[in-house]
Design a protein around this motif. Sequence first.
Motif, PDB file in Angstrom:
ATOM      1  N   PHE A 195       0.915  -1.302   0.096  1.00 13.36           N
ATOM      2  CA  PHE A 195      -0.082  -0.144   0.137  1.00 13.36           C
ATOM      3  C   PHE A 195       0.760   1.322  -0.091  1.00 13.36           C
ATOM      4  CE2 PHE A 195      -3.368  -2.648   2.126  1.00 13.36           C
ATOM      5  CZ  PHE A 195      -4.204  -2.622   1.175  1.00 13.36           C
ATOM      6  N   THR A 236      -3.570   6.978   3.501  1.00 16.38           N
ATOM      7  CA  THR A 236      -3.444   6.196   4.759  1.00 16.38           C
ATOM      8  C   THR A 236      -3.257   4.486   4.608  1.00 16.38           C
ATOM      9  OG1 THR A 236      -5.956   5.605   4.364  1.00 16.38           O
ATOM     10  CG2 THR A 236      -5.096   7.694   5.872  1.00 16.38           C
ATOM     11  N   ASP A 245     -10.614  -9.195   1.804  1.00 13.34           N
ATOM     12  CA  ASP A 245     -11.107  -7.806   1.396  1.00 13.34           C
ATOM     13  C   ASP A 245     -11.129  -6.997   2.637  1.00 13.34           C
ATOM     14  OD1 ASP A 245     -12.170  -5.885   0.114  1.00 13.34           O
ATOM     15  OD2 ASP A 245     -14.296  -6.312   0.192  1.00 13.34           O
TER      16      ASP A 245
HETATM   17  O1  DLL Z   1      -8.624   3.554   0.711  1.00 12.67           O
HETATM   18  C1  DLL Z   1      -8.283   3.478   3.000  1.00 12.67           C
HETATM   19  C2  DLL Z   1      -7.800   1.968   2.540  1.00 12.67           C
HETATM   20  C3  DLL Z   1      -6.438   1.896   2.498  1.00 12.67           C
HETATM   21  C4  DLL Z   1      -8.653   1.076   2.705  1.00 12.67           C
HETATM   22  C5  DLL Z   1      -6.236   0.359   2.198  1.00 12.67           C
HETATM   23  C6  DLL Z   1      -8.385  -0.202   2.698  1.00 12.67           C
HETATM   24  C7  DLL Z   1      -6.876  -0.672   2.318  1.00 12.67           C
HETATM   25  P1  DLL Z   1      -9.368   6.675   0.856  1.00 12.67           P
HETATM   26  O2  DLL Z   1      -8.455   6.703  -0.288  1.00 12.67           O
HETATM   27  O3  DLL Z   1      -9.990   7.766   1.750  1.00 12.67           O
HETATM   28  O4  DLL Z   1      -8.939   5.574   1.869  1.00 12.67           O
HETATM   29  O5  DLL Z   1     -10.758   5.936   0.101  1.00 12.67           O
HETATM   30  C8  DLL Z   1     -11.710   5.443   0.703  1.00 12.67           C
HETATM   31  O6  DLL Z   1     -12.154   3.864  -1.080  1.00 12.67           O
HETATM   32  O7  DLL Z   1     -15.197   5.121   0.601  1.00 12.67           O
HETATM   33  C9  DLL Z   1     -14.499   3.666  -0.639  1.00 12.67           C
HETATM   34  O8  DLL Z   1     -15.251   3.957  -1.562  1.00 12.67           O
HETATM   35  C10 DLL Z   1     -13.097   2.673  -1.273  1.00 12.67           C
HETATM   36  N1  DLL Z   1     -12.820   1.524  -0.686  1.00 12.67           N
HETATM   37  C11 DLL Z   1     -11.952   1.370   0.381  1.00 12.67           C
HETATM   38  N2  DLL Z   1     -12.037   0.258   0.745  1.00 12.67           N
HETATM   39  C12 DLL Z   1     -12.542  -0.667  -0.126  1.00 12.67           C
HETATM   40  C13 DLL Z   1     -12.793  -1.714  -0.340  1.00 12.67           C
HETATM   41  C14 DLL Z   1      -8.758   4.226   1.794  1.00 12.67           C
HETATM   42  N3  DLL Z   1     -12.427  -2.936   0.162  1.00 12.67           N
HETATM   43  C15 DLL Z   1     -12.747   4.850  -0.220  1.00 12.67           C
HETATM   44  N4  DLL Z   1     -13.916  -2.065  -1.376  1.00 12.67           N
HETATM   45  C16 DLL Z   1     -14.054   4.152   0.489  1.00 12.67           C
HETATM   46  C17 DLL Z   1     -14.600  -1.108  -1.973  1.00 12.67           C
HETATM   47  C18 DLL Z   1     -13.229   0.511  -0.976  1.00 12.67           C
HETATM   48  N5  DLL Z   1     -14.192  -0.084  -1.840  1.00 12.67           N
END
Ligand code: DLL
Length: 445
Positions: free
Chosen positions: A146, A152, A245
């Motif tokens: 990541f 984050t 997931d």
């Molecule tokens: O994506 C945080 C993260 C990092 C989650 C690593 C999981 C792993 P943001 O960049 O703020 O934070 O984006 C958040 O990404 O509202 C969803 O729409 C989407 N999202 C995150 N995880 C998933 C998932 C990170 N497992 C936004 N499945 C959220 C589908 C996801 N959508």
Amino acid sequence: MVEQAAPAGARQPFQLSSAPDFLPEAQLRTLQLERLQATVARAYERVSLFRERCQQRGVTPADIRSLADLRALPFTVKTDLRDTYPFGLFASPKADVVRLHASSGTTGKPIVVAYTESDLAIWSEVMTRTLAACGLHAGDTVQNAFGYGLFTGGLGAHYGAERLGATVIPTSGGNTERQMMVMKDFGVTALCATPSYFLHLLERAGEHGIDWSELPLRVGVFGAEPWTEAMRQRIEQLSGIRAYDIYGLSEIIGPGVGSECSAQHGLHLFEDHFYPEIIDPETGEPLPDGQEGELVLTTLTKQAMPMIRYRTRDITSIIPEPCPCGRTVRRIERIGRRSDDMFIIRGINVFPSQVEAALLAVEGTLPHYQITLTREHGLDRMEVAVEVTPEVLSDTVGGMAGLQQRLAESLAHVIGVRIGVRLVEPRTLPRSEGKAQRVVDQRDV
Ligand code: DLL
């Protein structure tokens, strides 16, 4: 069911048995209410936007006597973070803020999120619980692909893995050559990445002559973007690992809001820290368990930036049945779509995840695709480019046409409208190092 125990002699392991994931329900609800009351009081006292909105509605923190009373409070939306950029929603003095992250979004200013020391400790805790739920334990060697930085994902997974007692390799996203070296030489047993970047790593590993079946890699921890069950199956078949997931968003804490467990059906929310509601996105009214709607989250322990009734735009439902893994914290269905990623093609609502499911249902394609949207005479048009396997490519022209036809039919079946399909050679669509760009929107060009 309890996940695998840590090997003897490992660093002090995270105590799964005492984890709040398994609290009796009544105890969990009491804890949530106490924490909710404290959070609402803190936000009311320290965040003027929240206080003013409460005053307009005639609610005060004293009105929150039960968890159901949460419904009386105003929602928070993404534009609130933009409108108060950068620090307007902070509830801690700047001196107590030890970390800032930011989420860029697609347009305009980013949103800024803040953490106190106690927030960081909670973040590590929920990420430890995430990784434990995905079957990781002390002694694992975790390649963390990541992205490190304002995103984050990197630091969130990093601290969680360290606290679990694992060995973390902070490769961050990108530099695929180096990822290959690490994966091959460092005895990696678990890998964290976006699912799309993992697919890219898989593909490149093949080119490097890396035989996956010979690697000790056992688990993939994937999230940050939507991916379908069909994609999980492809990934697991191609790599032989178990793919889990995980879910989260910067506004709430980052990754660590929810995670799948060994049952691989639904994501447990760490609801002793983040209280979930599902609402009708049109009316804002709460929906019962099992019904699909927009996920709204309230932080229960965050200090620097409490979020009250934050509208995530992510569409899911709460799974009412208990999970066979024994965790009592509730599960949500995997997030297949956001309320704002929908587009309308000839009057039909289409989500990118439907396209993915339809494409992967057909043999002969690679899991790499991109959707292009254009507008002609005021009407939206959509075309899907999908990579085909080298075997298909060397097939006759008739074979290619047959595949194109099957894909178009599968799409029409899932979506209800015929969509143009373009078959492209392997490795011609862009690969992502973080979140994949599945949709190229040229409607305003
Ligand atoms: O994506 C945080 C993260 C990092 C989650 C690593 C999981 C792993 P943001 O960049 O703020 O934070 O984006 C958040 O990404 O509202 C969803 O729409 C989407 N999202 C995150 N995880 C998933 C998932 C990170 N497992 C936004 N499945 C959220 C589908 C996801 N959508």
